[in-house]
Design an enzyme around this catalytic site. Structure first.
Site, PDB file in Angstrom:
ATOM      1  N   GLU A  28       0.944  -1.181  -0.026  1.00 46.77           N
ATOM      2  CA  GLU A  28       0.270  -0.139  -0.179  1.00 46.77           C
ATOM      3  C   GLU A  28       0.872   1.074   0.032  1.00 46.77           C
ATOM      4  O   GLU A  28       1.210   1.711   1.196  1.00 46.77           O
ATOM      5  CB  GLU A  28      -1.062  -0.036   1.247  1.00 46.77           C
ATOM      6  CG  GLU A  28      -2.210  -0.784   1.139  1.00 46.77           C
ATOM      7  CD  GLU A  28      -1.769  -2.211   1.308  1.00 46.77           C
ATOM      8  OE1 GLU A  28      -0.856  -2.678   1.968  1.00 46.77           O
ATOM      9  OE2 GLU A  28      -2.924  -3.018   1.350  1.00 46.77           O
ATOM     10  N   SER A  29       1.536   1.580  -1.191  1.00 48.18           N
ATOM     11  CA  SER A  29       2.249   2.805  -1.381  1.00 48.18           C
ATOM     12  C   SER A  29       3.648   2.789  -1.022  1.00 48.18           C
ATOM     13  O   SER A  29       4.464   1.584  -1.456  1.00 48.18           O
ATOM     14  CB  SER A  29       1.563   4.197  -0.791  1.00 48.18           C
ATOM     15  OG  SER A  29       0.365   4.234  -1.189  1.00 48.18           O
TER      16      SER A  29
ATOM     17  N   CYS B  31      -1.939   3.990   1.456  1.00 47.65           N
ATOM     18  CA  CYS B  31      -3.363   4.153   1.135  1.00 47.65           C
ATOM     19  C   CYS B  31      -4.118   2.969   1.755  1.00 47.65           C
ATOM     20  O   CYS B  31      -3.809   2.406   2.460  1.00 47.65           O
ATOM     21  CB  CYS B  31      -3.348   4.074  -0.609  1.00 47.65           C
ATOM     22  SG  CYS B  31      -2.678   2.515  -1.232  1.00 47.65           S
TER      23      CYS B  31
ATOM     24  N   SER C 101       1.867   0.732  -8.620  1.00 51.60           N
ATOM     25  CA  SER C 101       2.880   1.672  -7.877  1.00 51.60           C
ATOM     26  C   SER C 101       4.164   1.811  -8.279  1.00 51.60           C
ATOM     27  O   SER C 101       4.737   0.967  -9.077  1.00 51.60           O
ATOM     28  CB  SER C 101       2.932   1.114  -6.375  1.00 51.60           C
ATOM     29  OG  SER C 101       1.730   1.334  -5.590  1.00 51.60           O
TER      30      SER C 101
ATOM     31  N   HIS D 262       1.036   6.400  -7.605  1.00 49.88           N
ATOM     32  CA  HIS D 262       0.365   5.181  -7.147  1.00 49.88           C
ATOM     33  C   HIS D 262      -0.975   5.609  -7.983  1.00 49.88           C
ATOM     34  O   HIS D 262      -1.622   6.816  -8.003  1.00 49.88           O
ATOM     35  CB  HIS D 262       0.187   5.332  -5.548  1.00 49.88           C
ATOM     36  CG  HIS D 262       1.446   5.202  -5.030  1.00 49.88           C
ATOM     37  ND1 HIS D 262       2.111   4.018  -4.998  1.00 49.88           N
ATOM     38  CD2 HIS D 262       2.176   6.143  -4.189  1.00 49.88           C
ATOM     39  CE1 HIS D 262       3.029   4.064  -4.187  1.00 49.88           C
ATOM     40  NE2 HIS D 262       3.391   5.338  -3.832  1.00 49.88           N
TER      41      HIS D 262
END
Length: 404
Positions: free
Chosen positions: A98-99, A113, A296, A311
């Site tokens: 997540e990022s 995120c 990403s 992203h």
């Protein structure tokens, strides 16, 4: 535009094999098929203006001295995993499920995120800064920034991110000199929240450490947050890759292997196809294509502290893309407006906002240039808002645009 092959990619990695690591176990089964909260939570913790201003008794590498395993334990509290890492002399760039996270000797940038609980990792981060890097436990960080766009699905967030009020309350428990702001139109799709601290320069700890605040450093960061992506352009960030039957073999391989999995191979292809590889052609890029969609990327410039990160959540009902960079115009040979135009052209959003942090007195100040109501213009867009804050040694400019 020719996409790189797996062979090309592995040859590129071989040239930097000491600074590239792939976590096959975390990356092989990443799936983004459900509705997703694209807008990120962004935390920056600065121990000093630059690595040369760190207390002399700290590790020479500062936060870079913290082992990867310790960072992974911290990220478990945030609820995300490391997919891969590339490094330079000045930083380690972690691509996450997540990022992204960027670790410098004197600061850490963590951007996550979805429903990640980013601030839940803050106490562990501060503990690692003390116990591993040697930063005094009784001295607050030199600067702290926490920011985010308004969420698309705020009801799905977890503590301490259920509301801006809760986030500010949580941060105030850790820092004594914080200020909270809401920037932009609250009844629009693009408003932005900021929490910023500045340590009192007169405070001295029991260890007689005073972190210098003398304005010597230069810093600028550009962030573009985009919603309502053009469907044709968003389609570039879908893929039809399937996890191969040999995935279990990859999962059991060493996470430090230079061998790329389908997500990273697909990421490199997307990077080339959408045009991001041409924005800063002097950079090395670590990217990942999620299944069935999503993307990403982290880009770094060797022997420098310059980075950029992208992203993308392309689903029509929650489409979103973000771009962040601290690459100065003197390096990129592009003005911030040219960078904004290029990035917006890749995604074609219906709306987007821009935030620009820069130390006051910067040459060709973005705050000054953006004040011209007649331009510079972003072709195909109308500017809705321009808001400027003076935050200690920084200028903050917030701009909002909508498609014509």
């Amino acid at each position: 535009m020719v996409s790189p092959t797996a062979t090309d990619l592995n040859e590129g990695i071989a040239a930097h094999e000491t600074s590239y690591a792939v976590n096959h176990e975390a990356s092989v089964n990443i799936d983004s098929s459900s509705a997703f909260e694209g807008p990120e939570k962004l935390l920056e913790v600065w121990l000093a203006p630059d690595r040369f201003s760190l207390p002399s008794f700290m590790s020479a590498d500062g936060l870079k001295a913290v082992p990867r395993k310790d960072w992974e334990d911290m990220l478990d509290l945030v609820h995300c995993k490391v997919l891969s890492v590339i490094g330079t002399d000045e930083m380690d760039a972690y691509l996450l499920s997540e990022s992204s996270m960027f670790v410098f000797p004197h600061k850490l940038i963590l951007k996550t995120c979805g429903t990640t609980t980013l601030l839940a990792g803050l106490p562990r981060l501060l503990k690692l800064a003390n116990e591993v890097a040697g930063y005094p436990a009784d001295v607050e960080p030199w600067r702290v920034f926490y920011s985010r766009k308004n969420f698309l699905f705020p009801d799905r967030q977890l503590h301490p991110h259920r509301s801006w009020k809760d986030e500010v309350k949580y941060l105030d428990k850790h820092f004594s000199n914080g200020s909270a702001y809401m920037v932009g139109r609250i009844n629009s799709d693009h408003h932005w929240y900021l929490y910023s601290t500045k340590r009192d320069a007169t405070i001295k700890s029991s260890s007689t450490v005073t972190v210098p605040i003398d304005g010597r450093f230069e810093d600028e960061t550009l962030e573009i947050l985009m919603t309502g992506l053009d469907p044709t352009k968003a389609a570039q960030f879908y893929n039809d890759r399937l996890v191969p039957e040999t995935a279990s073999d990859h999962s059991s391989s060493s996470s430090s292997s230079g061998e790329l999995d389908p997500g990273h191979v697909g990421g490199a292809e997307v990077t080339s196809r959408c045009g991001l590889s041409k924005l800063y052609p002097f950079s090395r890029i670590d990217s990942f294509s999620f299944s069935p969609c999503g993307y990403s990327a982290n880009g770094v410039t060797d022997h420098s502290h310059n980075y950029f990160t992208v992203h993308v959540t392309p689903e029509p009902h929650c489409s979103y893309a973000s771009f962040e960079s601290n690459v100065p115009a003197s390096v990129s040979k592009m003005t911030p407006w040219e960078v904004i135009s290029y990035v917006v052209g890749i995604f074609g959003p219906s709306q987007f906002s821009v935030t620009m942090f820069e130390t006051r007195g910067s040459k060709a100040s973005f705050a000054d240039v953006s004040s011209n109501t007649l331009g510079p213009a972003i072709k195909g867009y109308t500017r809705l808002d321009r808001i400027v804050y003076e935050l200690d040694e920084y200028d903050l400019v917030f701009l909002a645009f909508k498609k014509d």
